[in-house]
Design a protein around this motif. Sequence first.
Motif, PDB file in Angstrom:
ATOM      1  N   VAL A 163      32.481  55.837 -41.558  1.00  0.00           N
ATOM      2  CA  VAL A 163      33.400  55.462 -42.845  1.00  0.00           C
ATOM      3  C   VAL A 163      35.148  55.366 -41.574  1.00  0.00           C
ATOM      4  N   ALA A 164      35.846  53.970 -41.262  1.00  0.00           N
ATOM      5  CA  ALA A 164      36.646  54.082 -40.171  1.00  0.00           C
ATOM      6  C   ALA A 164      37.955  55.339 -41.598  1.00  0.00           C
ATOM      7  N   ASP A 165      38.109  54.960 -42.950  1.00  0.00           N
ATOM      8  CA  ASP A 165      39.137  55.132 -43.281  1.00  0.00           C
ATOM      9  C   ASP A 165      38.792  56.443 -44.593  1.00  0.00           C
ATOM     10  N   ALA A 166      37.797  56.959 -44.401  1.00  0.00           N
ATOM     11  CA  ALA A 166      37.015  58.291 -44.523  1.00  0.00           C
ATOM     12  C   ALA A 166      37.066  59.524 -44.182  1.00  0.00           C
ATOM     13  N   ASN A 167      37.447  59.122 -43.056  1.00  0.00           N
ATOM     14  CA  ASN A 167      37.821  60.323 -41.867  1.00  0.00           C
ATOM     15  C   ASN A 167      38.940  60.742 -41.501  1.00  0.00           C
ATOM     16  N   ALA A 168      38.869  61.905 -40.974  1.00  0.00           N
ATOM     17  CA  ALA A 168      40.242  62.616 -40.779  1.00  0.00           C
ATOM     18  C   ALA A 168      40.376  63.567 -39.672  1.00  0.00           C
ATOM     19  N   ALA A 169      41.384  63.251 -38.508  1.00  0.00           N
ATOM     20  CA  ALA A 169      41.320  64.277 -37.478  1.00  0.00           C
ATOM     21  C   ALA A 169      43.175  64.765 -37.585  1.00  0.00           C
ATOM     22  N   THR A 214      34.108  55.619 -29.424  1.00  0.00           N
ATOM     23  CA  THR A 214      31.765  56.517 -29.255  1.00  0.00           C
ATOM     24  C   THR A 214      31.486  55.879 -30.133  1.00  0.00           C
ATOM     25  N   ILE A 215      31.645  56.234 -31.356  1.00  0.00           N
ATOM     26  CA  ILE A 215      30.361  55.991 -32.187  1.00  0.00           C
ATOM     27  C   ILE A 215      30.048  54.192 -32.144  1.00  0.00           C
ATOM     28  N   TYR A 216      30.804  54.099 -31.950  1.00  0.00           N
ATOM     29  CA  TYR A 216      31.092  52.016 -32.242  1.00  0.00           C
ATOM     30  C   TYR A 216      29.855  51.448 -30.705  1.00  0.00           C
ATOM     31  N   ARG A 217      30.423  51.970 -30.243  1.00  0.00           N
ATOM     32  CA  ARG A 217      30.176  52.019 -28.751  1.00  0.00           C
ATOM     33  C   ARG A 217      27.958  52.505 -28.526  1.00  0.00           C
ATOM     34  N   VAL A 235      22.406  56.799 -43.030  1.00  0.00           N
ATOM     35  CA  VAL A 235      23.530  57.562 -43.467  1.00  0.00           C
ATOM     36  C   VAL A 235      25.306  57.707 -43.635  1.00  0.00           C
ATOM     37  N   VAL A 236      25.404  57.878 -43.834  1.00  0.00           N
ATOM     38  CA  VAL A 236      27.420  57.138 -44.389  1.00  0.00           C
ATOM     39  C   VAL A 236      28.281  58.544 -43.800  1.00  0.00           C
ATOM     40  N   ILE A 237      28.864  58.097 -42.983  1.00  0.00           N
ATOM     41  CA  ILE A 237      29.548  59.454 -42.432  1.00  0.00           C
ATOM     42  C   ILE A 237      31.066  59.705 -42.749  1.00  0.00           C
ATOM     43  N   THR A 238      31.245  60.296 -43.561  1.00  0.00           N
ATOM     44  CA  THR A 238      32.598  60.950 -44.166  1.00  0.00           C
ATOM     45  C   THR A 238      33.204  62.076 -44.050  1.00  0.00           C
ATOM     46  N   GLY A 239      34.687  62.527 -43.749  1.00  0.00           N
ATOM     47  CA  GLY A 239      34.792  63.474 -44.132  1.00  0.00           C
ATOM     48  C   GLY A 239      36.047  64.372 -42.807  1.00  0.00           C
ATOM     49  N   THR A 240      36.099  65.588 -42.547  1.00  0.00           N
ATOM     50  CA  THR A 240      36.542  65.696 -41.278  1.00  0.00           C
ATOM     51  C   THR A 240      36.124  66.226 -41.047  1.00  0.00           C
ATOM     52  N   VAL A 241      36.594  67.090 -39.938  1.00  0.00           N
ATOM     53  CA  VAL A 241      37.509  66.714 -38.934  1.00  0.00           C
ATOM     54  C   VAL A 241      36.424  65.723 -37.775  1.00  0.00           C
ATOM     55  N   THR A 242      37.215  64.234 -37.887  1.00  0.00           N
ATOM     56  CA  THR A 242      36.083  63.251 -37.029  1.00  0.00           C
ATOM     57  C   THR A 242      36.000  63.495 -36.181  1.00  0.00           C
ATOM     58  N   ASN A 243      36.270  63.738 -35.056  1.00  0.00           N
ATOM     59  CA  ASN A 243      35.811  63.911 -33.791  1.00  0.00           C
ATOM     60  C   ASN A 243      35.091  65.414 -33.357  1.00  0.00           C
ATOM     61  N   VAL A 244      35.429  66.536 -35.012  1.00  0.00           N
ATOM     62  CA  VAL A 244      34.381  67.505 -34.157  1.00  0.00           C
ATOM     63  C   VAL A 244      32.913  67.515 -35.863  1.00  0.00           C
ATOM     64  N   CYS A 245      33.223  67.618 -36.119  1.00  0.00           N
ATOM     65  CA  CYS A 245      31.971  67.685 -37.684  1.00  0.00           C
ATOM     66  C   CYS A 245      31.285  66.675 -37.453  1.00  0.00           C
ATOM     67  N   CYS A 246      32.215  65.754 -37.881  1.00  0.00           N
ATOM     68  CA  CYS A 246      31.277  64.015 -38.277  1.00  0.00           C
ATOM     69  C   CYS A 246      30.878  63.051 -37.158  1.00  0.00           C
ATOM     70  N   ARG A 299      44.780  59.638 -32.353  1.00  0.00           N
ATOM     71  CA  ARG A 299      44.335  59.324 -31.403  1.00  0.00           C
ATOM     72  C   ARG A 299      42.962  59.878 -30.954  1.00  0.00           C
ATOM     73  N   ASP A 300      42.397  61.491 -31.571  1.00  0.00           N
ATOM     74  CA  ASP A 300      41.882  61.547 -31.670  1.00  0.00           C
ATOM     75  C   ASP A 300      40.565  60.860 -32.708  1.00  0.00           C
ATOM     76  N   HIS A 301      40.681  60.466 -34.114  1.00  0.00           N
ATOM     77  CA  HIS A 301      40.018  59.871 -34.345  1.00  0.00           C
ATOM     78  C   HIS A 301      39.417  58.800 -34.095  1.00  0.00           C
ATOM     79  N   ASN A 302      40.734  58.126 -33.510  1.00  0.00           N
ATOM     80  CA  ASN A 302      40.975  56.609 -32.430  1.00  0.00           C
ATOM     81  C   ASN A 302      38.851  56.098 -32.206  1.00  0.00           C
ATOM     82  N   ALA A 303      39.500  57.208 -31.119  1.00  0.00           N
ATOM     83  CA  ALA A 303      38.439  57.991 -29.551  1.00  0.00           C
ATOM     84  C   ALA A 303      36.926  57.798 -30.702  1.00  0.00           C
ATOM     85  N   THR A 304      36.858  58.476 -31.355  1.00  0.00           N
ATOM     86  CA  THR A 304      36.096  59.222 -32.154  1.00  0.00           C
ATOM     87  C   THR A 304      34.737  57.538 -32.556  1.00  0.00           C
TER      88      THR A 304
END
Length: 126
Positions: A86-92, A104-107, A58-69, A96-101
Motif C-alpha cells: 500500500v503506497a500511502d500506508a508505508n513510510a521511509a 522494485t516491488i511493482y516490477r 498479504v497487504v503490506i503496510t508499515g515502516t520502514v518501506t525499504n527495510v522491513c516492508c 526517494r527510498d520509499h519510491n525506489a522500493t
Amino acid sequence: MAETYSHSGGSGPLNNRVWPDLDTDDLDLFVEKSAFSAFFPGRCPLPRLLEQRDIDTVVITGTVTNVCCESSARDASTLGFRVIMVADANAARRDRDHNATLHTIYRSFGDVRPTSEVLDMIEAAE
C-alpha cells in the motif's frame, strides 16, 4: 537497538500493544517477528498461520518501506503469497527510498496500490 524496538510498543499481550485507535477483532492474528521480514523462515509464525487459514494474499503496510516492508514483501512473494504494497500506508526516511522500493516491488514482487484502491478491492471481495 533491537531491545529498544522490541519494547517500544509496551508489554503484555500483542493485541494490547497495537495503536489504541486501531480496531481489532478476536479473529485477528497478532505475531511478533524477530527479523526484518515477517516471512523469513523460522523468524515468525505468520506464513504458517496464513497457510493454515488458506490465505494467499498479504497487504503490506508499515515502516520502514525499504527495510522491513520490502523484506517482508520479497519473502512473501518468494513463498508464493500474492503481495499488495500500500503506497500511502508505508513510510521511509526519504521519499526517494520509499519510491525506489515501490518501484522494485511493482516490477518484480507484487502489486502497488493506494489505500483507496485496496479498500475498494476488499469491499468488492466481501
